[in-house]
Design a protein around this motif. Structure first.
Motif, short mmCIF file in Angstrom:
data_model
loop_
_atom_site.label_atom_id
_atom_site.label_comp_id
_atom_site.label_asym_id
_atom_site.label_seq_id
_atom_site.Cartn_x
_atom_site.Cartn_y
_atom_site.Cartn_z
N VAL A 147 103.04 92.01 9.98
CA VAL A 147 102.65 91.94 11.38
C VAL A 147 103.55 90.96 12.11
CG1 VAL A 147 100.81 91.30 12.98
CG2 VAL A 147 100.24 92.44 10.84
N ALA A 148 104.02 91.37 13.27
CA ALA A 148 104.73 90.47 14.17
C ALA A 148 104.05 90.58 15.52
CB ALA A 148 106.20 90.86 14.28
N GLY A 149 103.74 89.47 16.12
CA GLY A 149 103.08 89.47 17.42
C GLY A 149 104.05 89.15 18.54
N TYR A 150 103.65 89.43 19.74
CA TYR A 150 104.45 89.10 20.93
C TYR A 150 103.59 88.28 21.87
CZ TYR A 150 106.78 89.51 25.43
OH TYR A 150 107.37 89.23 26.63
N ARG A 151 104.12 87.17 22.31
CA ARG A 151 103.44 86.33 23.28
C ARG A 151 104.28 86.31 24.54
NH1 ARG A 151 102.25 79.92 23.28
NH2 ARG A 151 104.45 79.91 23.69
N ALA A 152 103.75 86.89 25.59
CA ALA A 152 104.45 86.92 26.86
C ALA A 152 104.57 85.51 27.42
CB ALA A 152 103.72 87.83 27.85
N PRO A 153 105.68 85.20 28.07
CA PRO A 153 105.85 83.86 28.65
C PRO A 153 104.68 83.51 29.57
CG PRO A 153 107.88 85.12 28.81
CD PRO A 153 106.82 86.07 28.32
N GLY A 154 104.15 82.30 29.39
CA GLY A 154 103.07 81.81 30.23
C GLY A 154 101.68 82.24 29.79
N HIS A 155 101.57 83.00 28.70
CA HIS A 155 100.27 83.46 28.22
C HIS A 155 99.93 82.78 26.90
CE1 HIS A 155 101.26 86.69 31.02
NE2 HIS A 155 99.94 86.89 31.10
N GLU A 156 98.74 82.27 26.79
CA GLU A 156 98.25 81.68 25.56
C GLU A 156 97.57 82.77 24.74
OE1 GLU A 156 98.83 78.61 24.41
OE2 GLU A 156 100.05 78.31 26.21
N CYS A 157 97.73 82.71 23.44
CA CYS A 157 97.15 83.73 22.56
C CYS A 157 96.40 83.05 21.43
CB CYS A 157 98.25 84.62 21.98
SG CYS A 157 99.19 85.52 23.19
N GLU A 158 95.44 82.24 21.75
CA GLU A 158 94.71 81.47 20.74
C GLU A 158 93.94 82.36 19.78
OE1 GLU A 158 92.43 78.32 22.41
OE2 GLU A 158 94.06 77.73 23.73
N SER A 159 93.45 83.51 20.24
CA SER A 159 92.66 84.38 19.36
C SER A 159 93.53 85.30 18.53
CB SER A 159 91.68 85.21 20.18
OG SER A 159 92.39 86.07 21.07
N PHE A 160 94.82 85.39 18.85
CA PHE A 160 95.73 86.27 18.13
C PHE A 160 96.35 85.50 16.98
CE2 PHE A 160 99.91 88.21 17.45
CZ PHE A 160 99.52 89.50 17.20
N SER A 161 96.32 86.07 15.78
CA SER A 161 96.86 85.39 14.62
C SER A 161 97.89 86.27 13.92
CB SER A 161 95.73 85.04 13.65
OG SER A 161 96.25 84.44 12.50
#
Length: 172
Positions: free
Chosen positions: A3-17
């Motif tokens: 799995v590889a995730g993407y975090r858009a600039p300026g968005h927090e992804c605390e629930s995404f692991s």
């Protein structure tokens, strides 16, 4: 599952692991996804080939051969011994996870290209020297294979590779 995730600039992804999170899409290519797959399935990355060797990351399955290498008097003279097996196994797992996965470099294993025999280790160690964190390029070669130019051959190819976060090289 890889799995590889993407975090858009300026968005927090605390629930995404995910073990791998990309913040810049230009860094995503086939090689990157292949690396994520290999890491998820514990497949060691081949670092380089020289005319006589294959240099690759270590795996847990390499431990018996590493004990044999470190028992060689020509190697033991310059290195600390490996830990007891269970402790070394845990250390190896953490090393793979932290050095190879996080930094993208580390100490690799050197195999004879023809026989497949483990003949040494080479690569980059993260060191603190005079309160400065730096990288040190080093190698060990099995006694029966010393004085054949293998250390130079392996170190030369390692030095030619591009290493992220490696700011200073020294030799031991």
């Amino acid at each position: 599952v890889a799995v590889a995730g993407y975090r858009a600039p300026g968005h927090e992804c605390e629930s995404f692991s995910a073990k791998y999170v990309v913040e810049e899409l230009p860094m995503v290519d086939d090689d990157y996804f292949n690396l994520v797959y290999m890491r998820a399935h514990h497949i060691p990355v081949e670092i380089a080939r020289t005319s006589r060797t294959i240099i690759r990351e270590m795996t847990e399955k390499d431990l018996p051969d590493m004990y044999e290498l470190y028992a060689d008097p020509a190697v033991a003279r310059w290195t600390e011994p490996l830990y007891a097996y269970e402790e070394e196994l845990e250390f190896t797992r953490a090393y793979i996870d932290n050095m190879y996965t996080f930094y993208g470099y580390g100490m690799w294993l050197v195999f004879d290209r023809t026989s497949g025999e483990l003949i040494g280790r080479a690569g980059i160690s993260l060191r603190v020297i005079d309160d400065n964190e730096c990288c040190e390029l080093g190698y060990i070669i099995k006694g029966s294979r010393q004085r054949q130019g293998l250390g130079y051959e392996v170190q030369q190819i390692a030095n030619e590779l591009s290493f992220p976060n490696a700011s200073a090289f020294g030799t031991f």
